[in-house]
Design a protein around this motif. Structure first.
Motif, PDB file in Angstrom:
ATOM      1  N   ALA A 150       0.834  -1.212   0.000  1.00 30.78           N
ATOM      2  CA  ALA A 150       0.000   0.000   0.000  1.00 30.78           C
ATOM      3  C   ALA A 150       0.864   1.255   0.000  1.00 30.78           C
ATOM      4  CB  ALA A 150      -0.897  -0.001   1.231  1.00 30.78           C
ATOM      5  N   ARG A 151       0.469   2.226  -0.822  1.00 33.41           N
ATOM      6  CA  ARG A 151       1.173   3.514  -0.797  1.00 33.41           C
ATOM      7  C   ARG A 151       0.343   4.547  -0.055  1.00 33.41           C
ATOM      8  NH1 ARG A 151       1.716   5.757  -5.722  1.00 33.41           N
ATOM      9  NH2 ARG A 151       0.131   4.352  -6.536  1.00 33.41           N
ATOM     10  N   ARG A 152      -1.006   4.428  -0.161  1.00 33.33           N
ATOM     11  CA  ARG A 152      -1.881   5.394   0.513  1.00 33.33           C
ATOM     12  C   ARG A 152      -2.953   4.647   1.306  1.00 33.33           C
ATOM     13  NH1 ARG A 152      -1.348   8.154  -4.791  1.00 33.33           N
ATOM     14  NH2 ARG A 152      -2.676   6.413  -5.308  1.00 33.33           N
ATOM     15  N   LEU A 172       5.320   0.993   8.135  1.00 35.25           N
ATOM     16  CA  LEU A 172       5.538   0.234   6.901  1.00 35.25           C
ATOM     17  C   LEU A 172       5.782   1.157   5.701  1.00 35.25           C
ATOM     18  CD1 LEU A 172       2.833  -2.530   7.438  1.00 35.25           C
ATOM     19  CD2 LEU A 172       5.302  -2.896   7.355  1.00 35.25           C
ATOM     20  N   GLY A 173       5.741   2.475   5.930  1.00 35.99           N
ATOM     21  CA  GLY A 173       6.136   3.426   4.889  1.00 35.99           C
ATOM     22  C   GLY A 173       4.998   4.008   4.066  1.00 35.99           C
ATOM     23  N   ALA A 174       3.732   3.693   4.418  1.00 34.64           N
ATOM     24  CA  ALA A 174       2.622   4.237   3.622  1.00 34.64           C
ATOM     25  C   ALA A 174       2.306   5.674   4.035  1.00 34.64           C
ATOM     26  CB  ALA A 174       1.382   3.364   3.820  1.00 34.64           C
ATOM     27  N   GLU A 175       1.705   6.427   3.102  1.00 36.46           N
ATOM     28  CA  GLU A 175       1.098   7.725   3.461  1.00 36.46           C
ATOM     29  C   GLU A 175      -0.212   7.390   4.148  1.00 36.46           C
ATOM     30  OE1 GLU A 175       0.102  10.291   0.198  1.00 36.46           O
ATOM     31  OE2 GLU A 175       2.132  10.078  -0.597  1.00 36.46           O
ATOM     32  N   VAL A 176      -0.514   8.053   5.263  1.00 33.18           N
ATOM     33  CA  VAL A 176      -1.717   7.680   6.010  1.00 33.18           C
ATOM     34  C   VAL A 176      -2.572   8.911   6.286  1.00 33.18           C
ATOM     35  CG1 VAL A 176      -2.617   6.620   8.129  1.00 33.18           C
ATOM     36  CG2 VAL A 176      -0.486   5.778   7.142  1.00 33.18           C
ATOM     37  N   ALA A 177      -3.883   8.763   6.065  1.00 32.91           N
ATOM     38  CA  ALA A 177      -4.847   9.813   6.444  1.00 32.91           C
ATOM     39  C   ALA A 177      -5.873   9.173   7.380  1.00 32.91           C
ATOM     40  CB  ALA A 177      -5.542  10.356   5.204  1.00 32.91           C
ATOM     41  N   ILE A 178      -6.251   9.917   8.424  1.00 28.07           N
ATOM     42  CA  ILE A 178      -7.309   9.440   9.327  1.00 28.07           C
ATOM     43  C   ILE A 178      -8.534  10.332   9.133  1.00 28.07           C
ATOM     44  CG2 ILE A 178      -8.017   9.166  11.748  1.00 28.07           C
ATOM     45  CD1 ILE A 178      -5.136   8.593  12.485  1.00 28.07           C
ATOM     46  N   VAL A 240      -5.589   1.252   0.202  1.00 25.14           N
ATOM     47  CA  VAL A 240      -6.125   0.443   1.304  1.00 25.14           C
ATOM     48  C   VAL A 240      -6.963   1.356   2.193  1.00 25.14           C
ATOM     49  CG1 VAL A 240      -5.529  -0.801   3.427  1.00 25.14           C
ATOM     50  CG2 VAL A 240      -4.288  -1.306   1.330  1.00 25.14           C
ATOM     51  N   VAL A 241      -8.146   0.884   2.570  1.00 19.45           N
ATOM     52  CA  VAL A 241      -9.014   1.620   3.507  1.00 19.45           C
ATOM     53  C   VAL A 241      -9.309   0.692   4.675  1.00 19.45           C
ATOM     54  CG1 VAL A 241     -11.331   2.600   3.828  1.00 19.45           C
ATOM     55  CG2 VAL A 241     -10.064   3.050   1.711  1.00 19.45           C
ATOM     56  N   VAL A 242      -9.175   1.204   5.890  1.00 25.85           N
ATOM     57  CA  VAL A 242      -9.536   0.391   7.056  1.00 25.85           C
ATOM     58  C   VAL A 242     -10.678   1.089   7.781  1.00 25.85           C
ATOM     59  CG1 VAL A 242      -8.702  -0.830   9.094  1.00 25.85           C
ATOM     60  CG2 VAL A 242      -7.089  -0.246   7.269  1.00 25.85           C
ATOM     61  N   VAL A 243     -11.748   0.347   8.032  1.00 24.04           N
ATOM     62  CA  VAL A 243     -12.906   0.910   8.727  1.00 24.04           C
ATOM     63  C   VAL A 243     -12.800   0.524  10.205  1.00 24.04           C
ATOM     64  CG1 VAL A 243     -15.428   1.024   8.810  1.00 24.04           C
ATOM     65  CG2 VAL A 243     -14.278   0.635   6.615  1.00 24.04           C
ATOM     66  N   GLY A 244     -12.610   1.535  11.049  1.00 28.32           N
ATOM     67  CA  GLY A 244     -12.458   1.282  12.499  1.00 28.32           C
ATOM     68  C   GLY A 244     -13.387   2.215  13.245  1.00 28.32           C
TER      69      GLY A 244
END
Ligand SMILES: Cc1cc2nc3c(=O)[nH]c(=O)nc-3n(C[C@H](O)[C@H](O)[C@H](O)COP(=O)(O)OP(=O)(O)OC[C@H]3O[C@@H](n4cnc5c(N)ncnc54)[C@H](O)[C@@H]3O)c2cc1C
Length: 407
Positions: A150-152, A172-178, A240-244
């Motif tokens: 994943a990159r984003r 792990l090096g991905a760009e992450v947005a919350i 990748v999207v994670v629903v939390g």
């Protein structure tokens, strides 16, 4: 015979405590997952950093590897019916029966312990490839595999599991947005000041935070997620999207029995449900808390353990264990956050030690209320001082345990 529905932390702890309390008869587990009991906290931490072969199919009763909860030789002391989700509960003259369809995986029991936990809340669009929830070992392995490339990553929900996944994805090096619906994620459980510290940690780690934001759609092409659109029209690209966004207790399967339900199996302070001989523990239980005078569904590791021990001792006819203050921990960006007690609304914490500056590496210890008899304690990287205060809080509760658990 005692049946435990749900083969995880709360169910296993209850079964262990029954044995430790001298119960020698059959203890049978009916568990929906195929794995033997495993621990969930590592799923949002170490497990995501590991590489796994495709785990789509596992034999019933398979050993879950490093997150296993069972001790050597312990599996043989219980009966296992795994990969079998219960879908009914009934009582007759022979005892309490757990059903699956027309079948009874186990015979009628003298007592039943409901420990079916919860499942991750989800959103429309979550059926696209690359969209995940994180609740089970299989979820964690699937997410770990996707995070490798994943990159984003877009994390929907900034609670403590969301914060942990964001932290791991950054490692792990991905760009992450919350994306978070409230203005200060985590404020309800950490208090405003500590939640601000956590928010600032995200910023320091390069995670972009969209607070007070709503998800409009999760969008994809050819069955694979591509982006998340917010209510104000902004579009965040994502592979990748994670629903939390919280959890739903797994209780529907027993609803037809008439057992009292209200966002969880409703129990008294000692874990008894509205059905005689049926108890509920862990994330599926909404338990009466005599301190707040309300029913609360706590979703933390140590609450599951405490409730399970209380119920097992009650079934065995023993006094409840000493009461302990609610406690949880979270690991984010290499820091251990620990919280104990009930954080009072609108009260500022007093800094006892360290610095709440998110850039500081030393961590901190803060108390809510009286320093010698705190209502709550929050610590970052202060495990020893925290433990001392946690023990003080537990001691303050001792003595009320009997009246509390059997109320
Ligand atoms: C990713 C993650 C990270 C976490 N990290 C932390 C942490 O750092 N600190 C902390 O304090 N807490 C943490 N927690 C919370 C903690 O793990 C839970 O509170 C704990 O697992 C609750 O245990 P339980 O046995 O009640 O439920 P669960 O562990 O959810 O187990 C319930 C079991 O019942 C099964 N089941 C469901 N329905 C049925 C049915 N109809 N029939 C049979 N079986 C059924 C489920 O498949 C599951 O195996 C974390 C949780 C998750 C998901």
């Amino acid at each position: 015979m005692i049946t435990v529905v749900g083969a995880s932390l709360a169910g296993l702890t209850a079964a262990r405590e029954l044995r430790a309390s001298g119960v020698t008869g059959t203890i049978a587990f009916v568990g929906a997952e195929s794995w033997l009991p495993y621990d969930r906290p590592p799923l949002s931490k170490d497990v995501l950093l590991e590489t796994f072969p495709n785990s789509a199919a596992v034999a019933h009763g398979a050993h879950p590897g490093p997150t296993a909860l069972l001790l050597d030789g312990e599996a043989e002391t219980f009966d296992w019916h795994l990969g079998v989700a219960a879908d009914g509960l009934s009582v007759d003259a022979e005892g309490i029966s757990v059903r699956r369809g027309q079948h009874h995986p186990v015979g009628p029991a003298d007592a039943v312990i409901l420990a079916t936990g919860a499942r991750g809340r989800t959103l429309i669009g979550a059926d696209l490839d690359g969209v995940h929830v994180l609740r089970t070992l299989d979820d964690a392995r699937a997410l770990a595999a996707d995070l490798r490339t994943a990159r984003r990553v877009v994390m929907i929900g900034g609670g403590f599991i969301g914060a942990e996944i964001a932290s791991t994805a950054r490692t792990l090096g991905a760009e992450v947005a919350i994306i978070e619906a409230t203005e200060i994620p985590g404020a309800a459980v950490l208090g405003v000041d500590v939640a601000r510290w956590s928010m600032a940690r995200h910023a320091l780690a390069g995670v972009s935070m969209h607070t007070g934001a709503a998800v409009e759609t999760i969008d994809g092409t050819e069955g694979r997620v591509r982006s998340v659109t917010l209510g104000d029209g902004r579009v965040l690209d994502a592979d990748v999207v994670v629903v939390g966004i919280g959890s739903v207790p797994d209780t529907e399967w027993a609803a037809a029995s008439g057992i009292a339900l209200d966002d969880g199996f409703v129990t008294d302070a000692g874990g008894a449900t509205s059905m005689p001989g049926v108890y509920a523990v862990g994330d599926c239980a909404r338990t009466f808390d005599p301190i707040t005078g309300t029913h609360v569904r706590r979703q933390h590791w140590s609450s599951a353990v405490d409730q399970a021990r209380t119920v097992a001792r009650r079934i065995a006819g023993l006094e409840p264990p000493p009461q302990r203050a609610p406690y949880f921990w979270s690991d984010q960006y290499g820091h251990r956050v620990q919280v104990c007690g009930h954080i009072p609304v609108g009260v500022e914490p007093q800094l006892v030690d360290g610095s709440m500056d998110p850039g500081a590496t030393e961590g901190f210890l803060a108390v809510f209320g009286d320093r010698d008899r705190p209502a709550a304690v929050v610590a970052v990287d202060r495990p020893r001082d925290f433990l001392r205060l946690r023990k003080t809080m537990d001691r303050a509760l001792t003595g009320s345990a009997t009246s509390v658990a059997h109320a």
